[in-house]
Design a protein around this motif. Structure first.
Motif, PDB file in Angstrom:
ATOM      1  N   GLU A 176      -2.142 -10.513  -5.419  1.00 45.55           N
ATOM      2  CA  GLU A 176      -1.104  -9.547  -5.822  1.00 45.55           C
ATOM      3  C   GLU A 176      -0.643  -9.818  -7.249  1.00 45.55           C
ATOM      4  O   GLU A 176      -0.518  -8.897  -8.061  1.00 45.55           O
ATOM      5  CB  GLU A 176       0.101  -9.662  -4.882  1.00 45.55           C
ATOM      6  N   ILE A 177      -0.392 -11.116  -7.543  1.00 42.77           N
ATOM      7  CA  ILE A 177       0.087 -11.478  -8.886  1.00 42.77           C
ATOM      8  C   ILE A 177      -0.987 -11.169  -9.924  1.00 42.77           C
ATOM      9  O   ILE A 177      -0.689 -10.683 -11.012  1.00 42.77           O
ATOM     10  CB  ILE A 177       0.519 -12.966  -8.924  1.00 42.77           C
ATOM     11  N   GLU A 178      -2.233 -11.445  -9.554  1.00 43.83           N
ATOM     12  CA  GLU A 178      -3.354 -11.170 -10.460  1.00 43.83           C
ATOM     13  C   GLU A 178      -3.426  -9.660 -10.750  1.00 43.83           C
ATOM     14  O   GLU A 178      -3.602  -9.246 -11.893  1.00 43.83           O
ATOM     15  CB  GLU A 178      -4.655 -11.667  -9.802  1.00 43.83           C
ATOM     16  N   GLU A 179      -3.262  -8.867  -9.687  1.00 38.44           N
ATOM     17  CA  GLU A 179      -3.285  -7.409  -9.868  1.00 38.44           C
ATOM     18  C   GLU A 179      -2.121  -6.963 -10.748  1.00 38.44           C
ATOM     19  O   GLU A 179      -2.273  -6.129 -11.634  1.00 38.44           O
ATOM     20  CB  GLU A 179      -3.226  -6.710  -8.510  1.00 38.44           C
ATOM     21  N   GLU A 180      -0.955  -7.542 -10.449  1.00 34.76           N
ATOM     22  CA  GLU A 180       0.257  -7.217 -11.213  1.00 34.76           C
ATOM     23  C   GLU A 180       0.064  -7.601 -12.688  1.00 34.76           C
ATOM     24  O   GLU A 180       0.416  -6.842 -13.587  1.00 34.76           O
ATOM     25  CB  GLU A 180       1.428  -8.018 -10.633  1.00 34.76           C
ATOM     26  N   ASN A 181      -0.514  -8.772 -12.863  1.00 34.50           N
ATOM     27  CA  ASN A 181      -0.793  -9.285 -14.197  1.00 34.50           C
ATOM     28  C   ASN A 181      -1.719  -8.331 -14.963  1.00 34.50           C
ATOM     29  O   ASN A 181      -1.462  -7.982 -16.124  1.00 34.50           O
ATOM     30  CB  ASN A 181      -1.482 -10.657 -14.031  1.00 34.50           C
ATOM     31  N   ASN A 182      -2.767  -7.916 -14.289  1.00 33.78           N
ATOM     32  CA  ASN A 182      -3.719  -6.986 -14.906  1.00 33.78           C
ATOM     33  C   ASN A 182      -3.050  -5.654 -15.213  1.00 33.78           C
ATOM     34  O   ASN A 182      -3.292  -5.047 -16.254  1.00 33.78           O
ATOM     35  CB  ASN A 182      -4.920  -6.769 -13.993  1.00 33.78           C
ATOM     36  N   MET A 183      -2.218  -5.222 -14.259  1.00 34.93           N
ATOM     37  CA  MET A 183      -1.517  -3.960 -14.459  1.00 34.93           C
ATOM     38  C   MET A 183      -0.590  -4.046 -15.673  1.00 34.93           C
ATOM     39  O   MET A 183      -0.576  -3.154 -16.531  1.00 34.93           O
ATOM     40  CB  MET A 183      -0.707  -3.625 -13.210  1.00 34.93           C
ATOM     41  N   ALA A 232      -0.878  -6.081 -18.171  1.00 36.14           N
ATOM     42  CA  ALA A 232      -1.715  -6.162 -19.376  1.00 36.14           C
ATOM     43  C   ALA A 232      -2.152  -4.751 -19.784  1.00 36.14           C
ATOM     44  O   ALA A 232      -2.085  -4.395 -20.970  1.00 36.14           O
ATOM     45  CB  ALA A 232      -2.930  -7.042 -19.107  1.00 36.14           C
ATOM     46  N   ASN A 233      -2.579  -3.965 -18.807  1.00 38.63           N
ATOM     47  CA  ASN A 233      -3.001  -2.585 -19.102  1.00 38.63           C
ATOM     48  C   ASN A 233      -1.839  -1.747 -19.642  1.00 38.63           C
ATOM     49  O   ASN A 233      -2.001  -0.980 -20.589  1.00 38.63           O
ATOM     50  CB  ASN A 233      -3.570  -1.924 -17.852  1.00 38.63           C
ATOM     51  N   LEU A 234      -0.676  -1.934 -18.998  1.00 38.13           N
ATOM     52  CA  LEU A 234       0.507  -1.181 -19.457  1.00 38.13           C
ATOM     53  C   LEU A 234       0.888  -1.596 -20.882  1.00 38.13           C
ATOM     54  O   LEU A 234       1.257  -0.759 -21.699  1.00 38.13           O
ATOM     55  CB  LEU A 234       1.689  -1.424 -18.525  1.00 38.13           C
ATOM     56  N   TYR A 235       0.750  -2.895 -21.132  1.00 39.42           N
ATOM     57  CA  TYR A 235       1.079  -3.397 -22.462  1.00 39.42           C
ATOM     58  C   TYR A 235       0.153  -2.772 -23.512  1.00 39.42           C
ATOM     59  O   TYR A 235       0.605  -2.281 -24.546  1.00 39.42           O
ATOM     60  CB  TYR A 235       0.970  -4.934 -22.486  1.00 39.42           C
ATOM     61  N   ILE A 236      -1.148  -2.773 -23.203  1.00 44.02           N
ATOM     62  CA  ILE A 236      -2.121  -2.205 -24.148  1.00 44.02           C
ATOM     63  C   ILE A 236      -1.860  -0.711 -24.341  1.00 44.02           C
ATOM     64  O   ILE A 236      -1.858  -0.206 -25.482  1.00 44.02           O
ATOM     65  CB  ILE A 236      -3.574  -2.414 -23.640  1.00 44.02           C
ATOM     66  N   ALA A 237      -1.617  -0.028 -23.224  1.00 42.97           N
ATOM     67  CA  ALA A 237      -1.374   1.415 -23.313  1.00 42.97           C
ATOM     68  C   ALA A 237      -0.154   1.699 -24.184  1.00 42.97           C
ATOM     69  O   ALA A 237      -0.196   2.554 -25.081  1.00 42.97           O
ATOM     70  CB  ALA A 237      -1.181   1.986 -21.910  1.00 42.97           C
ATOM     71  N   SER A 238       0.905   0.945 -23.922  1.00 45.97           N
ATOM     72  CA  SER A 238       2.136   1.196 -24.679  1.00 45.97           C
ATOM     73  C   SER A 238       1.956   0.772 -26.152  1.00 45.97           C
ATOM     74  O   SER A 238       2.421   1.460 -27.068  1.00 45.97           O
ATOM     75  CB  SER A 238       3.292   0.463 -23.995  1.00 45.97           C
TER      76      SER A 238
END
Lengths: 124, 276
Positions: free
Chosen positions: B100-107, B109-115
């Motif tokens: 879950e944390i890994e998924e959250e972490n990836n999410m 990271a993706n949100l960070y890149i997108a923003s």
């Protein structure tokens, strides 16, 4: 230990950023980015890479053409190639794998899937 | 009978008597020995019985001790097994949490890149292109469009799309239909059943109003997802929320910047004309 060199061929800067950011989280890769197939080939001829990640739909030269040209180069006969694409049809996957790609990942981007595939192909 | 014969007879009688006495004594001794041996046998039998009894008690005590030990060990084993089970459950729980944390972490990271990408430029075209890239690559939409609010007409006009012709997208009044309604309310709209959805430009499967606080400046409308994308995940809803905020500010600021640049160059041209 020398850092493994990875070439990311993708026309979308956002997607490139996502891939690069994800890769840097698992290992200190030396990552080179390319905008399309031609740019990718140019960078492949300039230095030796340990892994190639490429999109399919790109301007100038698409990913499939790139895979086929890379596989015809004796220096890149065995280098792992991962395709990351929006094309989800089975025939697209089969075609890419037949041309010499080692893995086929469909978008939307699943970071875990990409990282697991990279780890598997680079044996770590 | 002579005197010597008498004497001889007497001697013989005495001898016989002596012998008889000895025989009697011997018999007495034998009887005594017999009695002693009998007594001894009885004693030995008694002591044997006692030995058996004592030995049995010792054995039963040992058995009891061993049984108790076995019981204790069984109890200990059950406790250890319980602990192992709990440890395995905890381990599984940790593994699940790690995923879950890994998924959250990836999410994240993706949100960070997108923003980060959304705010990396003030060029309006680049911003719209980044929005399209995010919707394709992170959400997995195949056919969708971006409509922006024209504040003069209070209508939503299509400005960019993917998988469609821009001319196919409708111009929608705020408050009108699903798109206009979503913009007016500021709430995201998701169709109930994606499987049965047929493309209808006025009724998209998803509407994401682009909002700066409560002020809506446009909307993303999605008509089709990629074949491999069957449904939305929790990450997608997070992305929709991110898009609603960050894309709105990025679009708004880039539009303002473009307008100010245009006005600046107009004013500059005017000044140049006056000063020549």
């Amino acid at each position: 230990m020398t850092a493994l060199k990875v070439l990311v061929v993708e026309d979308s800067p956002t997607m490139r950023q996502l891939i690069v950011f994800a890769l840097k989280r698992i290992r200190n890769f030396q990552i080179v980015e390319a905008n399309d197939g031609v740019d990718g080939l140019k960078k492949l001829s300039a230095e030796k890479f340990d892994l190639i990640l490429t999109d399919i739909n790109m301007p100038i030269m698409d990913g499939l053409k790139l895979v086929s040209m890379v596989r015809n180069d004796p220096n890149y006969k065995t280098v792992p190639i991962i395709i990351i694409t929006t094309e989800g049809a089975a025939e697209d996957r089969d075609r890419a794998l037949a041309l010499g790609a080692n893995a086929y990942i469909t978008k939307p981007i699943q970071t875990i899937q990409i990282l697991d595939t990279v780890k598997r192909l680079l044996n770590f | 009978m002579s005197q010597s014969d008498d004497k001889s007879n007497l001697n013989r009688a005495e001898d016989f008597l002596q012998m008889f006495k000895k025989g009697a004594e011997f018999t007495q001794d034998l009887l005594k020995e017999n009695e002693r041996l009998r007594f001894r046998i009885v004693k030995l039998e008694e002591s044997l019985k006692e030995c058996d009894q004592v030995g049995g008690t010792v054995l039963s005590q040992d058995s009891a001790r061993l049984l108790k030990k076995i019981e204790e060990l069984e109890q200990e084993k059950a406790e250890i097994l319980g602990r192992v089970r709990r440890a395995e459950e905890e381990n599984q729980d940790f593994a699940n949490r790690y995923v879950e944390i890994e998924e959250e972490n990836n999410m994240l990271a993706n949100l960070y890149i997108a923003s980060y990408q959304l705010h990396s430029t003030l060029d309006f075209k680049e911003v719209t292109q980044i929005i399209l890239e995010i919707v394709i690559n992170l959400i997995g939409a195949e056919e969708f469009g971006l409509l922006l609010l024209d504040e003069k007409t209070n209508r939503l006009e299509p400005i960019a799309c993917e998988g469609l012709e821009l001319g196919q997208l409708p111009s929608v009044g705020v408050g009108s239909g699903i798109i206009g309604g979503s913009v007016k309310s500021g709430e995201n709209y998701f169709i109930e059943s994606m499987e049965e959805y047929q493309r209808d430009f006025l009724n998209p499967m998803v509407c994401i109003p682009l909002k700066i606080k409560e002020h809506v400046i446009g909307v993303i409308v999605i008509y089709k997802l990629l074949t491999q994308k069957e449904k939305f995940t929790s990450v997608d809803y997070e992305l929709f929320s991110l898009l609603a905020g960050h894309a709105a500010t990025a679009v708004f600021s880039s539009r303002l910047y473009s307008e100010s640049e245009r006005k600046l160059s107009t004013i500059q041209g005017f000044i140049d004309l006056l000063t020549k």
